[in-house]
Design a protein around this motif. Structure first.
Motif, PDB file in Angstrom:
ATOM      1  N   ILE B 342      22.291 -70.744  28.395  1.00 59.26           N
ATOM      2  CA  ILE B 342      22.208 -69.396  27.836  1.00 59.26           C
ATOM      3  C   ILE B 342      22.245 -69.447  26.298  1.00 59.26           C
ATOM      4  O   ILE B 342      21.411 -68.832  25.620  1.00 59.26           O
ATOM      5  N   ASP B 343      23.187 -70.232  25.766  1.00 63.94           N
ATOM      6  CA  ASP B 343      23.301 -70.343  24.307  1.00 63.94           C
ATOM      7  C   ASP B 343      22.026 -70.924  23.697  1.00 63.94           C
ATOM      8  O   ASP B 343      21.517 -70.415  22.700  1.00 63.94           O
ATOM      9  N   ALA B 344      21.541 -71.989  24.311  1.00 65.32           N
ATOM     10  CA  ALA B 344      20.345 -72.648  23.782  1.00 65.32           C
ATOM     11  C   ALA B 344      19.160 -71.691  23.832  1.00 65.32           C
ATOM     12  O   ALA B 344      18.367 -71.588  22.895  1.00 65.32           O
ATOM     13  N   TYR B 345      19.053 -70.980  24.933  1.00 64.64           N
ATOM     14  CA  TYR B 345      17.964 -70.027  25.117  1.00 64.64           C
ATOM     15  C   TYR B 345      17.990 -68.978  24.000  1.00 64.64           C
ATOM     16  O   TYR B 345      16.983 -68.701  23.347  1.00 64.64           O
ATOM     17  N   LYS B 346      19.176 -68.422  23.764  1.00 73.06           N
ATOM     18  CA  LYS B 346      19.297 -67.379  22.733  1.00 73.06           C
ATOM     19  C   LYS B 346      19.006 -67.945  21.348  1.00 73.06           C
ATOM     20  O   LYS B 346      18.407 -67.291  20.503  1.00 73.06           O
ATOM     21  N   GLU B 347      19.450 -69.187  21.114  1.00 75.69           N
ATOM     22  CA  GLU B 347      19.275 -69.782  19.795  1.00 75.69           C
ATOM     23  C   GLU B 347      17.818 -70.113  19.512  1.00 75.69           C
ATOM     24  O   GLU B 347      17.331 -69.923  18.403  1.00 75.69           O
ATOM     25  N   ILE B 348      17.129 -70.620  20.530  1.00 81.56           N
ATOM     26  CA  ILE B 348      15.724 -70.980  20.331  1.00 81.56           C
ATOM     27  C   ILE B 348      14.876 -69.715  20.226  1.00 81.56           C
ATOM     28  O   ILE B 348      13.858 -69.683  19.544  1.00 81.56           O
ATOM     29  N   GLY B 349      15.361 -68.650  20.871  1.00 77.17           N
ATOM     30  CA  GLY B 349      14.599 -67.404  20.819  1.00 77.17           C
ATOM     31  C   GLY B 349      13.730 -67.290  22.039  1.00 77.17           C
ATOM     32  O   GLY B 349      14.167 -67.595  23.144  1.00 77.17           O
ATOM     33  N   ASN B 350      12.523 -66.911  21.843  1.00 74.86           N
ATOM     34  CA  ASN B 350      11.655 -66.633  22.974  1.00 74.86           C
ATOM     35  C   ASN B 350      11.087 -67.922  23.566  1.00 74.86           C
ATOM     36  O   ASN B 350      10.244 -68.573  22.961  1.00 74.86           O
ATOM     37  N   ILE B 351      11.547 -68.297  24.725  1.00 78.29           N
ATOM     38  CA  ILE B 351      10.970 -69.467  25.398  1.00 78.29           C
ATOM     39  C   ILE B 351       9.795 -68.971  26.240  1.00 78.29           C
ATOM     40  O   ILE B 351       9.973 -68.114  27.110  1.00 78.29           O
ATOM     41  N   PRO B 352       8.596 -69.479  25.945  1.00 77.62           N
ATOM     42  CA  PRO B 352       7.389 -68.896  26.524  1.00 77.62           C
ATOM     43  C   PRO B 352       7.110 -69.246  27.986  1.00 77.62           C
ATOM     44  O   PRO B 352       6.158 -68.729  28.562  1.00 77.62           O
ATOM     45  N   VAL B 353       7.914 -70.128  28.583  1.00 76.70           N
ATOM     46  CA  VAL B 353       7.622 -70.517  29.970  1.00 76.70           C
ATOM     47  C   VAL B 353       8.816 -70.170  30.858  1.00 76.70           C
ATOM     48  O   VAL B 353       9.952 -70.114  30.390  1.00 76.70           O
ATOM     49  N   PRO B 354       8.562 -69.934  32.163  1.00 79.09           N
ATOM     50  CA  PRO B 354       9.670 -69.641  33.060  1.00 79.09           C
ATOM     51  C   PRO B 354      10.617 -70.838  33.209  1.00 79.09           C
ATOM     52  O   PRO B 354      10.167 -71.991  33.198  1.00 79.09           O
ATOM     53  N   ILE B 355      11.890 -70.526  33.358  1.00 80.51           N
ATOM     54  CA  ILE B 355      12.885 -71.583  33.504  1.00 80.51           C
ATOM     55  C   ILE B 355      13.618 -71.404  34.821  1.00 80.51           C
ATOM     56  O   ILE B 355      14.054 -70.303  35.161  1.00 80.51           O
ATOM     57  N   ILE B 356      13.713 -72.503  35.554  1.00 84.12           N
ATOM     58  CA  ILE B 356      14.439 -72.485  36.817  1.00 84.12           C
ATOM     59  C   ILE B 356      15.666 -73.355  36.627  1.00 84.12           C
ATOM     60  O   ILE B 356      15.548 -74.506  36.188  1.00 84.12           O
ATOM     61  N   VAL B 357      16.831 -72.778  36.908  1.00 84.31           N
ATOM     62  CA  VAL B 357      18.052 -73.548  36.730  1.00 84.31           C
ATOM     63  C   VAL B 357      18.706 -73.725  38.081  1.00 84.31           C
ATOM     64  O   VAL B 357      19.035 -72.757  38.757  1.00 84.31           O
ATOM     65  N   ARG B 358      18.881 -74.978  38.438  1.00 83.85           N
ATOM     66  CA  ARG B 358      19.561 -75.251  39.696  1.00 83.85           C
ATOM     67  C   ARG B 358      20.856 -75.996  39.346  1.00 83.85           C
ATOM     68  O   ARG B 358      20.830 -77.083  38.804  1.00 83.85           O
ATOM     69  N   LEU B 359      21.976 -75.342  39.635  1.00 80.39           N
ATOM     70  CA  LEU B 359      23.266 -75.949  39.331  1.00 80.39           C
ATOM     71  C   LEU B 359      24.060 -76.061  40.614  1.00 80.39           C
ATOM     72  O   LEU B 359      24.284 -75.073  41.300  1.00 80.39           O
ATOM     73  N   GLN B 360      24.480 -77.267  40.933  1.00 80.75           N
ATOM     74  CA  GLN B 360      25.216 -77.510  42.173  1.00 80.75           C
ATOM     75  C   GLN B 360      26.424 -78.381  41.857  1.00 80.75           C
ATOM     76  O   GLN B 360      26.416 -79.128  40.893  1.00 80.75           O
ATOM     77  N   GLY B 361      27.471 -78.264  42.648  1.00 80.36           N
ATOM     78  CA  GLY B 361      28.667 -79.078  42.431  1.00 80.36           C
ATOM     79  C   GLY B 361      29.773 -78.262  41.791  1.00 80.36           C
ATOM     80  O   GLY B 361      29.912 -77.065  42.068  1.00 80.36           O
ATOM     81  N   THR B 362      30.540 -78.916  40.920  1.00 78.82           N
ATOM     82  CA  THR B 362      31.718 -78.289  40.314  1.00 78.82           C
ATOM     83  C   THR B 362      31.389 -76.937  39.663  1.00 78.82           C
ATOM     84  O   THR B 362      30.569 -76.869  38.753  1.00 78.82           O
ATOM     85  N   ASN B 363      32.017 -75.865  40.127  1.00 80.21           N
ATOM     86  CA  ASN B 363      31.857 -74.500  39.594  1.00 80.21           C
ATOM     87  C   ASN B 363      30.418 -73.966  39.657  1.00 80.21           C
ATOM     88  O   ASN B 363      29.979 -73.233  38.770  1.00 80.21           O
ATOM     89  N   ALA B 364      29.719 -74.310  40.715  1.00 80.16           N
ATOM     90  CA  ALA B 364      28.319 -73.889  40.846  1.00 80.16           C
ATOM     91  C   ALA B 364      28.174 -72.380  40.982  1.00 80.16           C
ATOM     92  O   ALA B 364      27.278 -71.775  40.385  1.00 80.16           O
TER      93      ALA B 364
END
Lengths: 290, 397
Positions: B342-364
């Motif tokens: 989230i931080d990186a996304y906001k800092e870079i600004g507009n990311i022109p491609v869709p992003i899929i985040v898959r987080l599994q395991g500790t605190n998923a």
């Protein structure tokens, strides 16, 4: 039962007082591993995490009766640490260290070849017998007790497979992370053989990757001696030839060590090979319900 | 780590391995001076100009040329220096040649015929020991020799306790059909070569061809030397031989952020913790109908900084149409990674491609909540299967 380690295993940590050693030792203690002490040369006589610190592995073995050691020593000194453990009579040596020079490992392999010990790794996540003993860096909470054994070259991919197995309603006996380096102590075949001979293990998951001939060797052994269902996956189907993919051993050399070649020979030997790493757990559940 | 031919030869020579002598030149004038010096020191009337790039098959692409006089030296050097050399190993875009090695002519006529051999030293992974692999069929592609005439390839395994023994060096020289002075020279050559391999912590030597000259000397005409990167900490002098211009600039940039990145040709970028899972994620992308644009292992410390560096590296590739982040949290906590995304996304600004985040395991679960509530155009998943389906979906959109 289970293989190699269980609740009676007495474990020491080499590189005990370093950052990694400290962190993972406390995690292992929390999991319930019988951690009896550690070795940091020059700090013998101190206490760390309420456990005794020794100068040498020999001292630690004599005082604690340790039979398993886990190594978190930096790459330049790791080969020495493995040989020290072997010489001191440790039976199962788990080396987590990544980046040990190949020349050092050639000598280590030779050194331990006529000693009564087994090396797991290096460059591996370690070994865990669910609910009994964790000797590694894996997240313990995902491992639930069950009947599936796992052999894998990769860390996080092992966790992925284990998580799927548990979510499919099964559980784990022992998971062995054998490591991703060109020279490792325990091969895929040897780990499969141990699990095949373990009465508590009803099915085996074998996770490999591009590079080397270990999966083929294991597959041929399974064809002759297999008595339980084996589900296989090979990472790196899309890896280009000649490029090193993270692990030092993960490089496609000749035609025989591509993912496609390995999957073909595994299928020919009766292994249920899945194309997608998302299918590992479901495939195991299906095989075990047959 | 790969090094250039001229560097490899310098290392071999320092261990007493006889090599074809040469001088490095970065422009035609230096090449002419080099040719004059080779005439003076080695009485070499002709010279060979060889492009110095990290790829084999240089001759086939026009990167190795014979020059019979100083005028030709200048012409050939002008042709080769600055050329974009395409060989079967460089890919279609080729590699820029910034240096040549001007070498003595070693194929001069004499009392006997010249003869080319193949010799390499490498690890036999199945036994965990080094081998010397050699063949009478030198100067050819060894893969072709292996395919058509495998009986002409020999292997000698080295016992690590004692190293290469004299009888083994003699066996190699005999199997190569040598006798007399050339036999003695080959025994010396092999012995020195293996000593160099051990002492330098190399992971491969490939000398193709090894030449028997018309006056029965044995020498390395080419030298492909690959050093074990894990052992460079004890060889600062060799570590300094790394030529960053031979490596992909993005990969060099990634390594500065402790990311393990390999550029590929596809359209879906990925960022993963762990090498095995990273390869498996590439495979998932392919099965979902995409092609992986890269291999990227962020290692055991995925945080806002590494995630941001990873985004920047992946987005520098114009072919990328979607990004899949696949983290299995163990020591790494998923909620922290999610916050990093989230931080990186906001800092870079507009990311022109869709992003899929898959987080599994500790605190998923916490992580998925963070992503879902962030209001960013990020798809989240917990199961690998869901992530794969999302890749298919965003590519179809």
């Amino acid at each position: 039962m289970s293989v190699l380690v269980n609740k009676d295993s007495k474990v020491i940590v080499q590189g005990f007082t370093g950052n990694e050693g400290t962190y993972h030792a406390s995690q292992m203690i929390e999991y319930g591993t019988q951690l009896v002490g550690g070795v940091t040369p020059g700090k013998g006589g101190q206490t760390h995490l309420d456990k005794p610190v020794f100068n040498t592995v020999k001292d630690a073995v004599e005082k604690t009766g340790a039979d398993v050691s886990i190594i978190f020593v930096p790459p330049a000194f790791a080969a020495d640490a493995i040989m020290e453990a072997a010489e001191a009579g440790i039976k199962v040596i788990v080396c987590i260290t990544e980046g040990i020079p190949t020349k050092d490992m050639i000598l280590v392999k030779e050194y331990i070849s006529n000693r009564d010990c087994r090396l797991i790794g290096p460059n591996c996540p370690g070994i865990i017998t669910a609910d009994e003993s964790k000797i590694g860096i894996m997240p313990g909470f995902i491992f639930k007790k069950g009947t599936v054994g796992v052999v894998s070259k990769s860390g996080t991919l092992t966790y992925e497979a284990v998580d799927q197995v548990v979510k499919a309603g099964l559980g784990i006996t022992t998971a062995v992370g054998i490591g991703g380096d060109p020279i490792i102590g325990t091969t895929t075949k040897e780990a499969v053989e141990l699990l095949m001979n373990d009465p508590e293990t009803h099915g085996i998951i074998m996770i490999g990757e591009i590079g080397g001939g270990m999966e083929a060797e294991a597959a041929l052994w399974i064809k002759e001696n297999g008595t339980k269902p084996v589900v296989g996956f090979i990472a790196g189907q899309t890896a280009p030839p000649g490029r090193r993919m993270g692990h030092a051993g993960a490089i496609v050399g000749g035609a025989d060590d591509t993912a496609a070649a390995k999957m073909k020979i595994m299928r020919e030997c009766g292994i249920r090979v899945v194309e997608s790493p998302a299918e590992i757990g479901a495939a195991m559940a299906e095989e075990l319900s047959k | 780590m790969n090094i250039h031919e001229y560097q490899g030869k310098a290392i071999l020579k320092s261990f007493g391995v006889r090599v074809q002598e040469g001088i490095v030149a970065e422009n035609p004038e230096q090449a002419v001076e080099a040719a004059k010096k080779l005439k003076q020191d080695y009485n070499s009337d002709w010279v060979v100009i060889k492009a110095q790039i990290h790829a084999g098959g240089r001759g086939k692409g026009g990167g190795v040329k014979l020059a019979k006089n100083l005028e030709e030296v200048k012409q050939r050097a002008e042709q080769i220096i600055g050329m974009q050399l395409v060989t079967p190993q460089t890919g279609p875009e080729g590699k820029l040649v910034s240096k040549v090695l001007v070498t003595q002519d070693v194929y001069y006529p004499g009392e006997t015929e010249t003869k080319e051999f193949y010799v390499s030293v490498l690890l036999n992974r199945s036994t965990g020991r080094n081998i010397v692999m050699y063949s009478t069929e030198g100067g050819m592609d060894i893969e072709e020799v292996a395919e058509h005439t495998p009986h002409l390839i020999f292997k000698e395994e080295i016992d690590p306790k004692v190293g290469l023994q004299g009888f083994q060096a003699r066996k190699i020289a005999f199997n190569l059909g040598l006798s007399g002075e050339a036999f003695k020279e080959m025994v010396k050559f092999i012995t020195a070569l293996y000593k160099a391999y051990e002492a330098t912590d190399s992971s491969m030597f490939e000398i193709n061809p090894v030449l028997k000259t018309s006056d029965n000397k044995i020498l390395a005409v080419d030298a492909k030397v690959n050093l074990d990167e894990n052992a460079l900490f004890r060889h600062a002098d060799y570590a300094a031989m790394r030529d960053l211009s031979e490596e992909d600039p993005t990969e060099v940039e990634a390594s500065k952020s402790n990311l393990n990145y390999v550029k590929l040709d596809g359209n879906v970028g990925c960022m993963v913790n762990g090498a095995g899972l990273a390869m498996a994620t590439m495979d998932i992308i392919k099965l979902a109908g995409g092609e992986p644009a890269n291999f990227l292992d962020v290692g055991g410390t995925a945080n806002a900084e590494t995630v941001k560096a990873g985004f920047n590296i992946i987005l520098s590739d114009p072919n990328v149409r979607a990004i899949l982040i696949n983290i299995f949290g163990g020591i790494v906590r998923c909620d922290r990674v999610a916050q990093g995304v989230i931080d990186a996304y906001k800092e870079i600004g507009n990311i022109p491609v869709p992003i899929i985040v898959r987080l599994q395991g500790t605190n998923a679960e916490e992580a998925k909540k963070l992503i879902d509530e962030s209001g960013l155009k990020v798809y989240s998943a917990i199961q690998l299967k869901e992530a794969a389906a999302l890749v298919t979906k965003v590519l179809a959109d």
